[in-house]
Motif scaffolding. Structure first.
Motif, PDB file in Angstrom:
ATOM      1  N   LEU A   4      71.429  62.613  18.790  1.00 31.27           N
ATOM      2  CA  LEU A   4      70.812  62.329  17.498  1.00 31.27           C
ATOM      3  C   LEU A   4      70.052  61.013  17.627  1.00 31.27           C
ATOM      4  N   ILE A   6      68.057  58.139  15.829  1.00 33.16           N
ATOM      5  CA  ILE A   6      68.012  57.564  14.488  1.00 33.16           C
ATOM      6  C   ILE A   6      67.089  56.352  14.512  1.00 33.16           C
ATOM      7  N   THR A  27      68.016  67.771  20.868  1.00 37.87           N
ATOM      8  CA  THR A  27      67.924  66.620  19.971  1.00 37.87           C
ATOM      9  C   THR A  27      67.874  66.985  18.502  1.00 37.87           C
ATOM     10  N   ALA A  36      71.142  60.393   9.110  1.00 41.36           N
ATOM     11  CA  ALA A  36      72.006  60.671  10.263  1.00 41.36           C
ATOM     12  C   ALA A  36      73.410  61.036   9.795  1.00 41.36           C
ATOM     13  N   CYS A  49      74.436  59.242  19.901  1.00 39.50           N
ATOM     14  CA  CYS A  49      73.475  58.751  18.909  1.00 39.50           C
ATOM     15  C   CYS A  49      72.744  57.556  19.509  1.00 39.50           C
ATOM     16  N   ILE A  51      70.458  54.593  18.194  1.00 42.96           N
ATOM     17  CA  ILE A  51      70.366  54.050  16.839  1.00 42.96           C
ATOM     18  C   ILE A  51      69.548  52.767  16.773  1.00 42.96           C
ATOM     19  N   LEU A  78      77.871  55.957  20.753  1.00 45.43           N
ATOM     20  CA  LEU A  78      76.872  55.279  19.932  1.00 45.43           C
ATOM     21  C   LEU A  78      76.170  54.213  20.770  1.00 45.43           C
TER      22      LEU A  78
END
Length: 127
Positions: A4, A6, A27, A36, A49, A51, A78
């Motif tokens: 993901l 973001i 994706t 998100a 993710c 970010i 993350l």
């Protein structure tokens, strides 16, 4: 494996999408932390993710803290990818639960190297 991306910049999402797609990730994208989080709440929980910190509606730091508050999402990797280069911000994001931190501008190799360190990429392919 899903990633993901973001970021409120469409261009940056495109750059990151190209990098992770070439590694074999599928994706999803979001323009801010709330979008998100909406993916997560709808059951579209990615393995990774990427970010940005500075976004409207919900910033990346707040997104990281909200993900880490939910025990069901603890396994999500993350990685901050942001212009925030101040040491205190880096420490704050890592303390909140981010696994890695990449400062913009970056090279594709920098992203790949971090993903290899995290065990998400082996030999240039999503693990």
């Amino acid at each position: 494996m899903h990633a993901l991306i973001i970021d409120d910049s469409r261009a940056m999402r495109s750059i990151l999408r190209r990098i992770v797609t070439e590694l074999g990730f599928e994706t999803l994208e979001a323009g801010n932390g709330q979008e998100a989080l909406d993916h997560f709440e709808a059951g579209r929980v990615p393995a990774l993710c990427l970010i940005d910190w500075n976004m409207p509606v919900m910033d990346g730091y707040t997104f990281v803290t909200k993900v880490r508050e939910n025990p069901e999402w603890r396994e999500v990797t993350l990685m901050m990818v942001t212009t925030e280069s101040e040491h205190g911000q880096i420490v704050r994001a890592l303390a909140a639960g981010a696994h890695e931190y990449v400062i913009k501008p970056f090279t594709p190799d920098a992203i790949v190297d971090k993903l290899e360190l995290l065990g998400l990429v082996r030999d240039g392919v999503a693990a």
